[in-house]
Design an enzyme around this catalytic site. Structure first.
Site, short mmCIF file in Angstrom:
data_model
loop_
_atom_site.label_atom_id
_atom_site.label_comp_id
_atom_site.label_asym_id
_atom_site.label_seq_id
_atom_site.Cartn_x
_atom_site.Cartn_y
_atom_site.Cartn_z
N GLU A 25 0.83 -1.22 0.00
CA GLU A 25 0.00 0.00 0.00
C GLU A 25 0.86 1.27 0.00
OE1 GLU A 25 -2.87 -0.52 -0.73
OE2 GLU A 25 -3.69 -2.28 0.30
N HIS B 169 -2.84 2.37 8.31
CA HIS B 169 -3.94 1.60 7.70
C HIS B 169 -4.13 0.32 8.50
CE1 HIS B 169 -6.33 -0.73 4.93
NE2 HIS B 169 -5.35 -1.59 4.73
N HIS C 57 -7.46 -2.91 9.72
CA HIS C 57 -8.72 -3.58 9.39
C HIS C 57 -9.59 -3.75 10.64
CE1 HIS C 57 -6.14 -5.80 6.08
NE2 HIS C 57 -6.32 -4.52 5.78
N GLU D 140 -17.83 11.90 22.24
CA GLU D 140 -16.55 12.54 21.92
C GLU D 140 -16.22 12.56 20.43
OE1 GLU D 140 -12.94 10.72 23.25
OE2 GLU D 140 -13.61 8.71 22.73
N HIS E 236 -12.95 -3.24 3.50
CA HIS E 236 -11.51 -3.51 3.62
C HIS E 236 -10.95 -3.00 4.95
CE1 HIS E 236 -7.28 -3.66 1.66
NE2 HIS E 236 -7.16 -3.45 2.95
#
Ligand code: 13P
Ligand code: ZN
Length: 272
Positions: free
Chosen positions: A116, A139, A141, A169, A210
């Site tokens: 990525e 990144h 999942h 919040e 994803h």
């Protein structure tokens, strides 16, 4: 030269990968992190003229020329980063307008940066234009945000409003809301470009079915941002199928915005 395994940026990265794995956000090799460093930070630990090898990137990012990044390796498991940082992490410098990365440390088994990398580098470039102090792209999942992307509208206003309503919040932590990409093929320049475009207006970008991308000035801040959104998604997934008796109204969200001096994304709350 000091020992790089003791460098605060390596120690912090190892702890972060370990913590993210413990949260269940990074099964197998899931997830990736890139952390921008200054030359002065790196030079305390490495001879910056000693390039181990060069790795082509397959894209251009001229504004990142000469910049240094500590980044997770492709196919590497977050749970293993703590046991072999020099195999699972790499420290690179971007040259040739983004087309090449010079490896200065790490990826010791011959590995390379995350698949990525386009989304990471393009997001860094996009965020630096908005916030010159941005340092981190993360990144992962997280299960509830992922689940939510199956059952909730992917409209950014609707998705954001739901998250804001799930925990008091949220609007304070991400007043600009979250942006959402439809399912796209991961690892490509195309998803990188689409992510970077979304990063112009928000620090969180959901990759439907994803995971999520978050950005911030530090590893902690970025983690906290994703953590807050994921917690809200968890509350949504725990309640969406039940009769809803109470909510946080738009009036309450405006009160929060006023009190904590944040500006909600334009048009995401009803006018008052
Ligand atoms: P990498 O192992 O290449 O970092 O890929 C993991 C991932 O999450 C892909 O989206
Ligand atoms: Zn992923």
């Amino acid at each position: 030269m000091k020992e790089i395994l003791n460098a605060p940026f390596v120690v912090e990265m190892v702890r972060m990968a370990t913590n993210m794995y413990a949260h269940g956000w990074d099964e197998r090799n899931g997830g990736n992190i890139s952390y921008m460093l200054s030359e002065a930070q790196v030079a305390e630990y490495l001879d910056t003229s000693a390039v181990l090898r060069t790795i082509p990137t397959g894209f251009e990012a001229p504004v990142l020329e000469g910049k240094y990044f500590l980044v997770t390796g492709t196919g590497k498991y977050f749970k293993n980063v703590q046991y072999a940082p020099e195999v699972n992490l790499g420290l690179i410098r971007i040259i040739e307008g983004g087309k090449t990365a010079e490896l200065l440390w790490g990826f010791a088994d011959g590995g390379r940066f995350t698949s990525e990398f386009p989304a990471h580098m393009m997001s860094h470039a996009a965020r630096l234009a908005v916030d010159p102090d941005n340092r981190v792209v993360m990144h992962c999942h997280p299960a509830n945000l992922l689940a939510m992307s199956y059952v909730h509208s992917l409209d950014e206003r609707a998705f954001t409003r739901t998250l804001w309503q799930m925990s008091t919040e949220c609007i304070v932590v991400f007043p600009e809301g979250v942006n959402v990409l439809p399912w796209m093929l991961c690892g490509t320049n195309e998803i990188g470009e689409a992510t970077a475009e979304k990063m112009a207006t928000a620090r969180l970008v959901v990759w439907s079915q994803h995971g999520i991308y978050g950005v911030g000035r530090s590893l902690d801040e970025t983690f906290g941002l994703i953590e807050t959104a994921e917690k809200a998604a968890e509350i949504y997934m725990k309640t969406a199928h039940l009769p809803i008796l109470n909510t946080i109204t738009d009036e309450a969200l405006w009160q929060l915005a006023d009190f904590f001096k944040v500006t909600p994304r334009d048009g995401f709350l009803s006018a008052r």
